[in-house]
Every structure is written in structure tokens, then in C-alpha cells.
Design a protein around this motif. Sequence first.
Motif, mmCIF file in Angstrom:
data_model
loop_
_atom_site.group_PDB
_atom_site.id
_atom_site.type_symbol
_atom_site.label_atom_id
_atom_site.label_comp_id
_atom_site.label_asym_id
_atom_site.label_seq_id
_atom_site.Cartn_x
_atom_site.Cartn_y
_atom_site.Cartn_z
ATOM 1 N N ALA A 248 9.655 -7.417 -4.231
ATOM 2 C CA ALA A 248 9.352 -6.106 -3.662
ATOM 3 C C ALA A 248 9.726 -4.978 -4.631
ATOM 4 C CB ALA A 248 10.083 -5.931 -2.340
ATOM 5 N N LEU A 249 10.807 -5.163 -5.378
ATOM 6 C CA LEU A 249 11.234 -4.125 -6.315
ATOM 7 C C LEU A 249 10.146 -3.779 -7.315
ATOM 8 C CD1 LEU A 249 14.937 -5.105 -7.028
ATOM 9 C CD2 LEU A 249 14.132 -3.006 -5.938
ATOM 10 N N SER A 250 9.366 -4.784 -7.711
ATOM 11 C CA SER A 250 8.275 -4.524 -8.665
ATOM 12 C C SER A 250 7.154 -3.714 -8.036
ATOM 13 C CB SER A 250 7.721 -5.843 -9.208
ATOM 14 O OG SER A 250 7.105 -6.595 -8.168
ATOM 15 N N CYS A 251 7.172 -3.630 -6.688
ATOM 16 C CA CYS A 251 6.169 -2.839 -5.959
ATOM 17 C C CYS A 251 6.752 -1.516 -5.453
ATOM 18 C CB CYS A 251 5.611 -3.642 -4.786
ATOM 19 S SG CYS A 251 4.800 -5.176 -5.245
ATOM 20 N N ASN A 252 7.936 -1.140 -6.001
ATOM 21 C CA ASN A 252 8.573 0.132 -5.635
ATOM 22 C C ASN A 252 9.147 0.104 -4.229
ATOM 23 O OD1 ASN A 252 9.353 2.681 -6.493
ATOM 24 N ND2 ASN A 252 7.528 3.688 -5.704
ATOM 25 N N ILE A 253 9.573 -1.089 -3.776
ATOM 26 C CA ILE A 253 10.048 -1.278 -2.408
ATOM 27 C C ILE A 253 11.444 -1.894 -2.426
ATOM 28 C CG2 ILE A 253 9.608 -2.419 -0.187
ATOM 29 C CD1 ILE A 253 6.626 -2.676 -1.227
ATOM 30 N N THR B 20 8.202 5.697 -3.178
ATOM 31 C CA THR B 20 9.292 4.733 -3.090
ATOM 32 C C THR B 20 9.523 4.395 -1.621
ATOM 33 O OG1 THR B 20 10.334 5.636 -5.074
ATOM 34 C CG2 THR B 20 11.734 4.354 -3.591
ATOM 35 N N VAL B 21 9.787 3.123 -1.329
ATOM 36 C CA VAL B 21 9.950 2.678 0.058
ATOM 37 C C VAL B 21 11.303 1.981 0.210
ATOM 38 C CG1 VAL B 21 8.982 1.302 1.939
ATOM 39 C CG2 VAL B 21 7.458 2.314 0.223
ATOM 40 N N ILE B 22 12.059 2.353 1.238
ATOM 41 C CA ILE B 22 13.314 1.670 1.564
ATOM 42 C C ILE B 22 13.229 1.161 2.997
ATOM 43 C CG2 ILE B 22 15.809 1.919 1.884
ATOM 44 C CD1 ILE B 22 15.807 3.931 -0.380
ATOM 45 N N VAL B 23 13.422 -0.139 3.168
ATOM 46 C CA VAL B 23 13.308 -0.807 4.470
ATOM 47 C C VAL B 23 14.641 -1.467 4.784
ATOM 48 C CG1 VAL B 23 12.058 -2.537 5.804
ATOM 49 C CG2 VAL B 23 10.877 -1.293 3.980
ATOM 50 N N ILE B 24 15.149 -1.267 6.003
ATOM 51 C CA ILE B 24 16.380 -1.948 6.405
ATOM 52 C C ILE B 24 16.115 -2.838 7.623
ATOM 53 C CG2 ILE B 24 17.789 -0.039 5.534
ATOM 54 C CD1 ILE B 24 18.429 0.624 8.513
ATOM 55 N N ALA B 25 16.994 -3.788 7.837
ATOM 56 C CA ALA B 25 16.879 -4.706 8.971
ATOM 57 C C ALA B 25 17.436 -4.060 10.234
ATOM 58 C CB ALA B 25 17.622 -6.003 8.686
ATOM 59 N N GLY B 26 16.783 -4.340 11.364
ATOM 60 C CA GLY B 26 17.276 -3.946 12.672
ATOM 61 C C GLY B 26 17.829 -5.158 13.406
ATOM 62 N N ASN B 27 18.221 -4.957 14.659
ATOM 63 C CA ASN B 27 18.796 -6.073 15.418
ATOM 64 C C ASN B 27 17.776 -7.162 15.737
ATOM 65 O OD1 ASN B 27 17.854 -3.840 17.167
ATOM 66 N ND2 ASN B 27 18.321 -5.241 18.843
ATOM 67 N N HIS B 28 16.494 -6.836 15.739
ATOM 68 C CA HIS B 28 15.466 -7.840 16.006
ATOM 69 C C HIS B 28 15.123 -8.665 14.767
ATOM 70 C CE1 HIS B 28 13.833 -6.675 20.106
ATOM 71 N NE2 HIS B 28 14.681 -5.707 19.844
ATOM 72 N N ASP B 29 15.526 -8.194 13.590
ATOM 73 C CA ASP B 29 15.140 -8.847 12.345
ATOM 74 C C ASP B 29 16.174 -9.880 11.902
ATOM 75 O OD1 ASP B 29 12.848 -7.100 11.985
ATOM 76 O OD2 ASP B 29 14.296 -5.528 11.447
ATOM 77 N N ASP B 30 15.703 -10.902 11.215
ATOM 78 C CA ASP B 30 16.582 -11.824 10.500
ATOM 79 C C ASP B 30 16.825 -11.195 9.129
ATOM 80 O OD1 ASP B 30 17.581 -13.764 8.756
ATOM 81 O OD2 ASP B 30 16.600 -15.397 9.825
ATOM 82 N N PRO B 31 18.048 -10.738 8.844
ATOM 83 C CA PRO B 31 18.303 -10.015 7.591
ATOM 84 C C PRO B 31 17.912 -10.808 6.343
ATOM 85 C CG PRO B 31 20.205 -9.892 9.052
ATOM 86 C CD PRO B 31 19.268 -10.885 9.659
ATOM 87 N N ALA B 32 18.264 -12.100 6.323
ATOM 88 C CA ALA B 32 17.961 -12.917 5.152
ATOM 89 C C ALA B 32 16.458 -13.109 4.983
ATOM 90 C CB ALA B 32 18.660 -14.275 5.269
ATOM 91 N N ARG B 33 15.773 -13.328 6.081
ATOM 92 C CA ARG B 33 14.320 -13.524 6.011
ATOM 93 C C ARG B 33 13.624 -12.245 5.569
ATOM 94 N NH1 ARG B 33 11.030 -17.440 8.697
ATOM 95 N NH2 ARG B 33 8.844 -16.829 8.764
ATOM 96 N N SER C 208 0.830 -1.211 0.000
ATOM 97 C CA SER C 208 0.000 0.000 0.000
ATOM 98 C C SER C 208 0.862 1.258 0.000
ATOM 99 C CB SER C 208 -0.931 0.005 1.222
ATOM 100 O OG SER C 208 -1.843 -1.064 1.168
ATOM 101 N N LEU C 209 1.938 1.245 0.793
ATOM 102 C CA LEU C 209 2.825 2.400 0.856
ATOM 103 C C LEU C 209 3.574 2.576 -0.467
ATOM 104 C CD1 LEU C 209 3.630 4.563 2.930
ATOM 105 C CD2 LEU C 209 5.449 3.036 3.720
ATOM 106 N N GLY C 210 3.944 1.449 -1.095
ATOM 107 C CA GLY C 210 4.653 1.499 -2.367
ATOM 108 C C GLY C 210 3.815 2.041 -3.508
#
Length: 360
Positions: A96-101, A75-88, A69-71
Motif C-alpha cells: 500500500a505504501l507504494s500506492c501512497n496509502i 495521501t491516504v491514512i486508514v486505521i482499523a476499527g472494532n469491526h476490523d481484524d487489525p492484522a488482516r 484510486s484515492l491514493g
Amino acid sequence: MKILHTADLHLGKKLFNTDRTNEQEAVMQEIIDIARANKVDLALIAGDIFDTALPSAAAETLFFESMVSLGQICTVIVIAGNHDDPARLAAAKKMALSCNIVLAGESDITYSARKFAAGKGYIKTAINSQKVCVNILPYPSDSRMGEAIEENTSYPERVKRRLFEGAKGFEKDSININISHLFCIGGVKEGDEREIELGGARLIPIDAFPEAHYTALGHIHKPQTISKSKNIHYSGAIMPYAFDETSQKSVIIADIDLQGVRELVRAPLTKYKPVAKLQAGSVMQALDLLEKNLDKWVWLELKLDDSITDSAAKSLKSFSNMLRFSLILPEREKVIIKDKRLKSDREIFVEFYKSQYGGK
């Protein structure tokens, strides 16, 4: 160009085992509405998307549906934090790129699509014919940065080197942005930031950030500005996740051009249920406070001279918004029971009970 900066979504997180999915859905929709109302061009989400490395299906569904919805708005850029699994987190990056993310889990950015070109640690794109370069550093643990630790180099030095490496994509005719998830010197912690910073050894100084038009940070839940002159900001979490998170939650909306930030406002988020830590000196006062705070999640501390009755406890428990209850009684003298070996268990218990509560 208008940006929206948020972070620390912690989707799927509970408060004392209470599910808050409905609140998180409402807040995510509120963020989408804010982006649409402000005609945002770029949304920056600076880490801790989920609360655990293995989020629930409901949390992942909420994230991906919200990002789509935001895309559609920007344009949306999301990064991983310490709580996130980067690969997942980045598993669906090509989709996601096709959705402008852009989903950036790892430090090495390898994206290349119609709108995006990538270098080592940065992404370039164009928004409204304006060149934009975003220096991307997801949560920079040593293991995630994937480099050998050189002797006589500190953690802040290694992070600074990585940040300046990503800034090599900056150009004079582009709007240049840093985004990362870390603790910066001068930041005031609040609430549920769990990481212990080893006596300050992992705090990042302001001079570690390359000169940029804007620096978007996540990791600290309290909204705050680290440097107004350098435009280094924490957006804060999207809702309170601990009982000491009392600050008003918000997202940042910043209007930026090649000269810098023209205007910056914090748009308040209002769709979550606030938290309150209440203190009472009697059961009647406690019931009155609970009645007046039905719109909040409550931690009640009740200070009494004697134990609470069953009927009073039942009345307090009828308030479903009370998530935690602490009964504080006067400290009693340490009980020393003499000749325990000569007494039965019942006699020992009776003597202990009388010493604590009196009576027969």
C-alpha cells in the motif's frame, strides 16, 4: 492543506440479508469524486473499514480498488476499527505504501518509506512542502493496545496515555492531526454501533486528546462535532446501516494551515438508498406508503384489528424494497382452557382459535 475525513465504511454489510454492494460501490466512487473535485491532499479513514473481521472477497476488492484510486489523488491514512481484524487490514501495508496509502491496523506504527517516517504511534510526512504529523490510534481495546493493565488505572486513562505518547511527534511547524476510532463523551449514537459501553466506563473525555489542528474520529454513525474549538469531529458512516439512521450521510472536507482549520464543510453523500420506517393503519394506507417510498429501503409496521388476508399479504410482499414487515394486532386476553386433560388436541385448538378470532 485540504483533508477528507470519513469512517465507518462497513463494506460488505447487508441490511436484513439484502446485499448492498452496488450501493457501496457507488458511494465509494462518490467519495473519490469528492476528493478529486476538492483537490484533497490527505484522506483520513477512521476505522470500521469492513463489517466483519473476515470480509468477503467482494468487500476486500472494493476497498483496495477504491484506495488505489484515492491514493492517485492524495495521501491516504486508514486505521482499523472494532469491526476490523487489525492484522488482516494491514497485511498489504508495504504494498500500500507504494500506492501512497498507510494501513494502520495495530497501535505500533512501523512504517518507513520514501514519503513516510514513523515514531511510536505517529507518522510524519510532507504534503505540498508542509510538514504533517498524524497521531494514529486504531481502535484501542486493551488487548489491541497490548499493554498490561495497571491496577487503579481506568480505560480512559490508558487511552489518554497512548494518545499523548503518539503526540510526541507533533512539532510547532507541522500540521498536527489525531485519528482514532472510539466513543467520545458527548457523542450521540445512532443506528448500528453494537458495542455496549459498560455504563460509560469506556467513554473517552475531550481532554484525552492532545492539542492538534484536527481530530478525526470514527465509531459513531451520526455525523457530529464534539468540540468546535478543539476541532474534534465524527464524520459518521458513509450510508445508513440501520432503520434509525436517518441523518444525512457525508464526508468532511477541511482546509487546514498552521493557524488551524480555515474552513470545514460536510459534503453530502447521495448515491445510497435511504431507509424509512413506515407505519400504517390499514392495508390500503400501507400500499400507498410503499408506492411513495420506492426509492427507499422500508420497514413497514402495519397495525390492524384483525389478521391480514392472503391477498393483502401477497400485495405487500410484491414490493421488493420492503425488507421488514411487522404486523401489530390488538393484545388479546390470556386464554385459560379448562380440563385440558379431558380434551383432544383438536378440541383444545378449536377453543383457543374461537377465543382469539371468534367465529365457529
